[in-house]
Design a protein around this motif. Sequence first.
Motif, PDB file in Angstrom:
ATOM      1  N   ALA A  39       0.859  -1.189   0.000  1.00 24.14           N
ATOM      2  CA  ALA A  39       0.000   0.000   0.000  1.00 24.14           C
ATOM      3  C   ALA A  39       0.891   1.233   0.000  1.00 24.14           C
ATOM      4  CB  ALA A  39      -0.928  -0.004   1.211  1.00 24.14           C
ATOM      5  N   HIS A  40       0.960   1.904  -1.141  1.00 25.10           N
ATOM      6  CA  HIS A  40       1.768   3.117  -1.299  1.00 25.10           C
ATOM      7  C   HIS A  40       1.164   4.248  -0.461  1.00 25.10           C
ATOM      8  CE1 HIS A  40       2.700   6.857  -3.799  1.00 25.10           C
ATOM      9  NE2 HIS A  40       3.885   6.464  -3.347  1.00 25.10           N
ATOM     10  N   ASN A  41       2.023   4.973   0.268  1.00 24.63           N
ATOM     11  CA  ASN A  41       1.525   6.066   1.117  1.00 24.63           C
ATOM     12  C   ASN A  41       0.315   5.613   1.931  1.00 24.63           C
ATOM     13  OD1 ASN A  41       3.066   8.518   1.057  1.00 24.63           O
ATOM     14  ND2 ASN A  41       2.516   8.730  -1.098  1.00 24.63           N
ATOM     15  N   ALA A  42       0.520   4.554   2.695  1.00 27.27           N
ATOM     16  CA  ALA A  42      -0.586   3.916   3.416  1.00 27.27           C
ATOM     17  C   ALA A  42      -1.271   4.841   4.418  1.00 27.27           C
ATOM     18  CB  ALA A  42      -0.070   2.668   4.135  1.00 27.27           C
ATOM     19  N   GLY A  43      -0.568   5.864   4.888  1.00 27.30           N
ATOM     20  CA  GLY A  43      -1.136   6.738   5.913  1.00 27.30           C
ATOM     21  C   GLY A  43      -1.981   7.875   5.398  1.00 27.30           C
ATOM     22  N   VAL A  44      -2.159   7.953   4.081  1.00 23.49           N
ATOM     23  CA  VAL A  44      -3.017   9.008   3.520  1.00 23.49           C
ATOM     24  C   VAL A  44      -4.118   8.347   2.697  1.00 23.49           C
ATOM     25  CG1 VAL A  44      -1.415  10.945   3.562  1.00 23.49           C
ATOM     26  CG2 VAL A  44      -1.257   9.336   1.710  1.00 23.49           C
ATOM     27  N   ASP A  45      -5.304   8.303   3.264  1.00 23.80           N
ATOM     28  CA  ASP A  45      -6.418   7.614   2.620  1.00 23.80           C
ATOM     29  C   ASP A  45      -7.648   8.521   2.557  1.00 23.80           C
ATOM     30  OD1 ASP A  45      -8.397   6.875   5.009  1.00 23.80           O
ATOM     31  OD2 ASP A  45      -6.352   6.529   5.717  1.00 23.80           O
ATOM     32  N   LYS A  46      -8.615   8.108   1.763  1.00 23.65           N
ATOM     33  CA  LYS A  46      -9.796   8.935   1.514  1.00 23.65           C
ATOM     34  C   LYS A  46     -10.706   9.083   2.728  1.00 23.65           C
ATOM     35  CE  LYS A  46     -10.028   8.210  -3.486  1.00 23.65           C
ATOM     36  NZ  LYS A  46     -10.848   7.706  -4.612  1.00 23.65           N
ATOM     37  N   LYS A  47     -10.611   8.177   3.674  1.00 24.54           N
ATOM     38  CA  LYS A  47     -11.453   8.251   4.871  1.00 24.54           C
ATOM     39  C   LYS A  47     -10.834   9.144   5.951  1.00 24.54           C
ATOM     40  CE  LYS A  47     -14.649   5.327   3.509  1.00 24.54           C
ATOM     41  NZ  LYS A  47     -16.058   5.743   3.292  1.00 24.54           N
ATOM     42  N   ALA A  48      -9.562   9.494   5.799  1.00 26.17           N
ATOM     43  CA  ALA A  48      -8.896  10.370   6.766  1.00 26.17           C
ATOM     44  C   ALA A  48      -9.329  11.814   6.519  1.00 26.17           C
ATOM     45  CB  ALA A  48      -7.385  10.249   6.638  1.00 26.17           C
ATOM     46  N   SER A  49      -9.070  12.669   7.500  1.00 26.14           N
ATOM     47  CA  SER A  49      -9.253  14.101   7.291  1.00 26.14           C
ATOM     48  C   SER A  49      -7.879  14.738   7.135  1.00 26.14           C
ATOM     49  CB  SER A  49     -10.015  14.725   8.456  1.00 26.14           C
ATOM     50  OG  SER A  49      -9.348  14.485   9.694  1.00 26.14           O
ATOM     51  N   TYR A  50      -7.863  15.964   6.601  1.00 29.05           N
ATOM     52  CA  TYR A  50      -6.606  16.620   6.278  1.00 29.05           C
ATOM     53  C   TYR A  50      -6.579  18.039   6.829  1.00 29.05           C
ATOM     54  CZ  TYR A  50      -5.753  12.555   3.460  1.00 29.05           C
ATOM     55  OH  TYR A  50      -5.569  11.246   3.082  1.00 29.05           O
ATOM     56  N   THR A  51      -5.368  18.559   7.004  1.00 23.20           N
ATOM     57  CA  THR A  51      -5.201  19.867   7.638  1.00 23.20           C
ATOM     58  C   THR A  51      -5.745  20.992   6.778  1.00 23.20           C
ATOM     59  OG1 THR A  51      -2.934  19.837   6.767  1.00 23.20           O
ATOM     60  CG2 THR A  51      -3.228  19.240   9.080  1.00 23.20           C
ATOM     61  N   ALA A  52      -5.827  20.770   5.473  1.00 17.25           N
ATOM     62  CA  ALA A  52      -6.412  21.769   4.582  1.00 17.25           C
ATOM     63  C   ALA A  52      -7.605  21.151   3.866  1.00 17.25           C
ATOM     64  CB  ALA A  52      -5.372  22.247   3.568  1.00 17.25           C
ATOM     65  N   LEU A  53      -8.637  21.946   3.639  1.00 17.37           N
ATOM     66  CA  LEU A  53      -9.846  21.446   3.001  1.00 17.37           C
ATOM     67  C   LEU A  53      -9.630  21.253   1.500  1.00 17.37           C
ATOM     68  CD1 LEU A  53     -12.526  23.697   4.774  1.00 17.37           C
ATOM     69  CD2 LEU A  53     -11.988  21.310   5.265  1.00 17.37           C
ATOM     70  N   GLY A  54     -10.328  20.255   0.945  1.00 15.85           N
ATOM     71  CA  GLY A  54     -10.347  20.068  -0.499  1.00 15.85           C
ATOM     72  C   GLY A  54      -9.086  19.496  -1.111  1.00 15.85           C
ATOM     73  N   ILE A  55      -8.221  18.898  -0.292  1.00 19.47           N
ATOM     74  CA  ILE A  55      -6.968  18.377  -0.861  1.00 19.47           C
ATOM     75  C   ILE A  55      -6.893  16.854  -0.850  1.00 19.47           C
ATOM     76  CG2 ILE A  55      -5.669  20.439  -0.183  1.00 19.47           C
ATOM     77  CD1 ILE A  55      -4.401  18.588   2.026  1.00 19.47           C
ATOM     78  N   SER A  56      -7.928  16.211  -0.307  1.00 23.65           N
ATOM     79  CA  SER A  56      -7.830  14.753  -0.148  1.00 23.65           C
ATOM     80  C   SER A  56      -7.629  14.053  -1.492  1.00 23.65           C
ATOM     81  CB  SER A  56      -9.058  14.199   0.564  1.00 23.65           C
ATOM     82  OG  SER A  56     -10.231  14.419  -0.192  1.00 23.65           O
ATOM     83  N   HIS A  57      -8.228  14.565  -2.576  1.00 26.99           N
ATOM     84  CA  HIS A  57      -8.078  13.881  -3.864  1.00 26.99           C
ATOM     85  C   HIS A  57      -6.674  14.037  -4.419  1.00 26.99           C
ATOM     86  CE1 HIS A  57      -8.863  17.960  -5.296  1.00 26.99           C
ATOM     87  NE2 HIS A  57      -8.438  17.599  -6.492  1.00 26.99           N
ATOM     88  N   TRP A  58      -5.924  15.041  -3.968  1.00 29.00           N
ATOM     89  CA  TRP A  58      -4.526  15.180  -4.381  1.00 29.00           C
ATOM     90  C   TRP A  58      -3.602  14.352  -3.494  1.00 29.00           C
ATOM     91  CZ3 TRP A  58      -6.115  20.810  -4.664  1.00 29.00           C
ATOM     92  CH2 TRP A  58      -6.334  21.202  -5.982  1.00 29.00           C
ATOM     93  N   ALA A  59      -4.004  14.182  -2.244  1.00 30.26           N
ATOM     94  CA  ALA A  59      -3.115  13.535  -1.267  1.00 30.26           C
ATOM     95  C   ALA A  59      -3.378  12.048  -1.104  1.00 30.26           C
ATOM     96  CB  ALA A  59      -3.240  14.231   0.090  1.00 30.26           C
ATOM     97  N   ALA A  60      -4.654  11.657  -1.069  1.00 26.70           N
ATOM     98  CA  ALA A  60      -5.014  10.286  -0.690  1.00 26.70           C
ATOM     99  C   ALA A  60      -4.582   9.275  -1.745  1.00 26.70           C
ATOM    100  CB  ALA A  60      -6.517  10.186  -0.453  1.00 26.70           C
TER     101      ALA A  60
END
Length: 293
Positions: A39-60
Amino acid sequence: MKHALNNPYITRNFNPNNWMSDIPIIDSLSLAELVLPGAHNAGVDKKASYTALGISHWAACQNNSFYYQLTHGARALDLRLEYAVGGDGVGTFWFQHNGFRSSRSLESLIMSVIRFLDENPDEFIILDFHQLNPGNQRFDYKEFNRLLLTHLGNRLIPSTHVFLTLGQLKQASHARRVMVAAENHTELDSTYFCEYIEHEWSGIGTASVSELNVHITKVMKFPPGGSLPWSLSATSYNVAEGPVNIREHLDRWFDPALSDWVLNSNIINADFFETSNLVRHCRTANLIKANNH
């Protein structure tokens, strides 16, 4: 090259949560000889929340949490940590991707590993701490070491044992099923911390599928060998969309009926891995390798 194996395990259905212990023939292989879904970058997933809004699709890079990844068959987790001290003065290790911090912490990883191994005691996991970064504070190697050894110490495979086969590891201990690897540091206990796992990466941050194919083709001409695990980055990234789900390509490239790529791999590091047939292909490849061992 097409591989055929007269083995009923190949075609039968399997549960991804215990796919390793379900095929004891692979006990003849070591962690470096196995083919493991990663699992690449296992700690960034779509169910997590992020420090900035609207970035999950770039990060997860994954769909769900560590526990979900493990129960869906991942056996190598690619992990990138940073250390930050909050306004209350409490330091926390958070998972991140290119500076985008997720709500997944080191504690959540530890709890997920414990829960998973309590339920599936003879599965093996590689925790590949590929990046240990400062957040707003110098990375606290001593505390990182303490947390892992305090909570997972009785489950960690000694670094001198990582060359053993799964069968030998099971004979040596009924509980030690986790290999942990990170950069070398004086404050990390070398009794348990194994050497940094090398990643075969294209070097292109926004690799297209065609660029990725060129990269993997090049790696497969002279795949790394040796007694330590290595990781093949099989990921694509689009500036507009973020990590791309390339499941159709993973299914074709790593099908042992179509090529030797999967048999020449160790850890296949992929985004959204469980949407593809990667776990099934790795399982089949391990059966072929154990049969030929």
